[in-house]
Design a protein around this motif. Structure first.
Motif, PDB file in Angstrom:
ATOM      1  N   GLY A 190      33.675  39.175  32.118  1.00  0.00           N
ATOM      2  CA  GLY A 190      34.987  38.628  32.455  1.00  0.00           C
ATOM      3  C   GLY A 190      35.008  37.928  33.792  1.00  0.00           C
TER       4      GLY A 190
ATOM      5  N   SER B 160      40.566  38.012  30.230  1.00  0.00           N
ATOM      6  CA  SER B 160      41.617  39.023  30.265  1.00  0.00           C
ATOM      7  C   SER B 160      42.737  38.620  29.316  1.00  0.00           C
ATOM      8  CB  SER B 160      42.167  39.165  31.684  1.00  0.00           C
ATOM      9  OG  SER B 160      43.279  40.051  31.707  1.00  0.00           O
TER      10      SER B 160
ATOM     11  N   ASN C 272      45.705  36.595  40.227  1.00  0.00           N
ATOM     12  CA  ASN C 272      45.972  38.016  40.466  1.00  0.00           C
ATOM     13  C   ASN C 272      47.011  38.171  41.578  1.00  0.00           C
ATOM     14  OD1 ASN C 272      45.611  40.788  40.047  1.00  0.00           O
ATOM     15  ND2 ASN C 272      44.046  40.932  41.644  1.00  0.00           N
TER      16      ASN C 272
ATOM     17  N   TYR D 157      46.388  33.963  33.150  1.00  0.00           N
ATOM     18  CA  TYR D 157      45.387  34.938  32.730  1.00  0.00           C
ATOM     19  C   TYR D 157      44.015  34.525  33.278  1.00  0.00           C
ATOM     20  CZ  TYR D 157      48.904  35.975  29.110  1.00  0.00           C
ATOM     21  OH  TYR D 157      50.057  36.285  28.420  1.00  0.00           O
TER      22      TYR D 157
ATOM     23  N   THR E 113      39.469  46.403  26.076  1.00  0.00           N
ATOM     24  CA  THR E 113      39.046  45.348  26.990  1.00  0.00           C
ATOM     25  C   THR E 113      38.639  44.125  26.196  1.00  0.00           C
ATOM     26  OG1 THR E 113      38.259  46.979  28.564  1.00  0.00           O
ATOM     27  CG2 THR E 113      37.427  44.735  28.822  1.00  0.00           C
TER      28      THR E 113
END
Length: 686
Positions: free
Chosen positions: A290, A513, A558, A509, A391
């Motif tokens: 990721g 994710s 984030n 995103y 996940t």
């Protein structure tokens, strides 16, 4: 190597003696002296064949030498040194020529100049080039005296200098020498000793662009700063580069000499950089699957034919690496975290064919937190540990998609080869190269992740972009769902409307994710129907609810819940703006859909309201067969627009030459006649 060689240790020797000499024109001395000498002068000129084999000598006499002047005590004698001269005797290795000069006793200055043309009527012709010159002052006595004159060569060229070279910008100091092969007017290499300097020394100058203090010249092993003067072929000159600087930094070195056209060459470091915090000092710290680190390769002034390659070493399952892709004048590749942890050993070599920058890669994969110990309880069974959250498994493809045009057409998605469509010279009507059928999903709003070969549809589902036939199950689905606009930036992060009409929220995103790391609240009643991104990562979105186009600073993937920082708004221009795209220079293209017709407005680059809200150019409705809806700009700057029945191409040249006016005809198009396009809406070119 050819040398300039004269009698007695490669010098010009004038043997002063009291007697007479050979037959030659001897001008009278201009100053009276109680006693004078008539000197016999012997000059030796090497032949080209033997000059190439002759060992290094102290002076330079070009094999092209055909004449010379000898000046002493104000009198000048022209000497014919050609092979036809009666003053010369020709041998296999050289010809020896003699002349007689009046030499007064006492202190005399002798000056000799050599030329590449034979005398005409006893004079040096105006077309002759000076090959060398030398001068010496010596006392002549009544006794026999030898006079040696070193000849300084006249530089006419610097030899072959490589126009461009790259060096790795990896923090390591390196010294790079230049191979100077100066030549005279006959292109004879000039090789002499330090005590026989050039008649016109070579001045070397260094300048830096995009930064300073990273390079300097070194002359004969001694640092000389930004300039150095090469006095003779015995000198050496080099650059010391400290391995630093920033992308865009380059070095220019100019070579100049009196009477010679200057030559400038470029030396540019090969830089590898990234905006990701995981990249520092040519090292990448991955954090498992990721993790995507976008990497940029830059080399100022590199030739257009330069190609770059990326080679992973010992990185299996530690890091996935895509090959470099040129888009908008920027070369990028991506490094993706793998499933195997590594603290060292994995490296990536980035090369331009001559220089290599090595990137060290580590991959830290967090171990799952242990389940808490059960509390003491009479129950014989401990409490079960909570089930881990699912996940997402990112789809990483090591090679980029082929250059293609991706077109949504109702419930299907088609691809057409970019090169073939552009080469059609007007209309391209071949069948699609691939087709994906989505029976229950209208595909107008979609985005291509060309890094990972994924197509994202507006509902938040991701499918393999290289698929052909009925769509497989999604490889990922975003938790927020959503409808309307969806976008993907250059590293695979996804931007999606997640609220009901009027879509006043955008979820961001990180690639891999399915849960947004950032939720952006837009100004009230704004409907982000189309997304675009500039090279700096700013977000552009087209709002067909308030008929505006907005530029928003990217908060990152984030940042949590934030309010959008809109830095530029274009309004009051559109009837209903849908499609939106931005080229590599930051120019904004807006598809203004207006009932049965529509236009494309082009705006100047800029991320603040200081930029004009008036179009600098317009593509008229007459250029389209139907209603234009969406657009994209290919890596070469060509604009592609869907208009329901066709896909129209407007070339970068058309756009550049019509600024201030309008374009009324497309350069090329993909026709619905042979491709069954009946509802061409969304378009991406990758």
């Amino acid at each position: 190597m050819r040398r300039f060689v004269l009698v007695a240790a490669s010098s010009l020797v004038l043997a002063a003696c009291g007697g007479g000499g050979t037959a030659a024109v001897v001008p009278p001395a201009t100053r009276a002296t109680p006693s004078a000498s008539r000197a016999t002068v012997a000059l030796l000129v090497p032949t080209p064949a033997t000059a190439a084999r002759r060992a290094r000598k102290a002076s330079f006499v070009s094999p092209a030498t055909q004449s010379a002047t000898i000046v002493v005590a104000g009198a000048s004698v022209v000497v014919d040194l050609s092979s036809n001269s009666t003053a010369c005797s020709n041998g296999s290795a050289a010809r020896v020529c003699t002349a007689v000069v009046a030499v007064p006793f006492g202190s005399d200055t002798f000056t000799v100049s050599t030329y590449d043309r034979a005398p005409v009527s006893g004079a040096i012709p105006s077309s002759a080039h000076l090959l060398g010159t030398g001068s010496v002052t010596q006392t002549i006595t009544n006794a026999s005296t030898s006079v040696s004159i070193a000849i300084d060569a006249v530089v006419n060229g610097f030899g072959t200098l490589t126009g461009f070279a790259s060096w790795p910008a990896d923090g390591t100091s390196r010294t790079y020498g230049f191979v100077l092969d100066p030549v005279d007017f006959d292109n004879a290499p000039i090789l002499n000793h330090a005590n026989d300097p050039f008649a016109n020394p070579i001045v070397v100058a260094l300048s830096e662009s995009g930064g300073t203090g990273h390079a300097q010249l070194v002359l004969d092993g001694i640092a000389s700063g930004a300039t150095a003067t090469v006095q003779s072929a015995a000198d050496s000159v080099a650059i010391v580069y400290d391995g630093g600087g920033r992308p865009g930094y380059s070095i220019a070195v100019t070579f100049a000499a009196t009477g010679v056209s200057p030559v400038t060459i470029t030396r540019s470091p090969l830089f590898v950089s990234s905006t990701s915090p995981a990249f520092a000092n040519n090292a990448i710290a991955l954090s498992g699957t990721g993790t995507i680190v976008p990497v940029t390769i830059s080399e100022a002034n590199a030739p257009g034919a330069t190609t770059y390659s990326v080679t992973p070493n010992n990185c299996t399952n530690i890091a996935g690496v895509s090959q470099p892709v040129l888009a908008g004048g920027v070369v990028t590749f991506n490094v993706a975290g793998g499933t195997v942890a590594s603290s060292g050993g994995c490296t990536i070599g980035v090369s331009d064919g001559s220089s290599v920058v090595t990137i060290a890669v580590t991959n830290a994969i967090a171990s799952p937190s242990p389940s808490p110990s059960p509390s003491p309880s009479p129950s014989p069974s401990p409490s079960p540990s909570p089930s881990p959250s699912p996940t997402a498994t990112p789809l990483v493809t090591p090679s980029p998609l082929p250059p293609s045009i991706y077109v949504s057409n109702g419930y299907v998605w088609n691809t057409f080869p970019l090169a073939a469509a552009q080469a059609a010279g007007g209309t391209y009507s071949a069948a699609p190269a691939t087709t994906i059928s989505f029976p229950n999903t209208y595909t107008s709003y979609f985005a291509i992740d060309s890094v990972h070969n994924i197509i994202w549809l507006s509902g938040g589902h991701a499918y393999p972009a290289s698929w052909n036939g009925s769509a497989p199950s999604p490889v990922m689905t975003l938790s927020g769902g959503g409808a309307g606009g969806i976008g993907v930036d250059t590293v695979g992060n996804v931007y999606q409307n997640i609220s009901a009409v009027p879509y006043t929220s955008i979820a961001i995103y990180a690639y891999g994710s399915t849960t947004p790391g950032t939720t952006v609240t837009l100004p009230i009643n704004q409907n982000a129907i189309s997304f675009a991104f500039d090279p700096s990562g700013n977000i552009y979105y087209s709002d067909d609810n308030s008929n505006t186009v907005n530029v928003m600073a990217n908060p990152g993937t984030n940042a949590g819940s934030v309010t959008g920082n809109v830095t530029r708004t274009i309004s009051g221009v559109f009837n209903r703006n849908w499609g939106l795209c931005v080229d590599s220079s930051g120019r904004i293209y807006v598809v203004d859909t207006n009932g049965p017709s529509g236009t494309v407005d082009i705006f100047a680059a800029g991320t603040t309201n200081a930029a004009s809200a008036t179009p600098i150019e317009t593509i008229a409705s007459s250029a389209f067969g139907g209603t234009p809806e969406f657009c994209d700009v290919d890596p070469s700057g060509n604009l592609w627009v869907t208009d329901l029945y066709d896909v129209q191409e407007f070339t970068a040249s058309q756009i550049a030459t019509n600024v201030g006016g309008s374009i009324t005809t497309a350069a090329n198009r993909i026709s619905g006649a042979g491709t069954t396009l009946s509802s061409a809406t969304g378009v991406y070119v990758r």
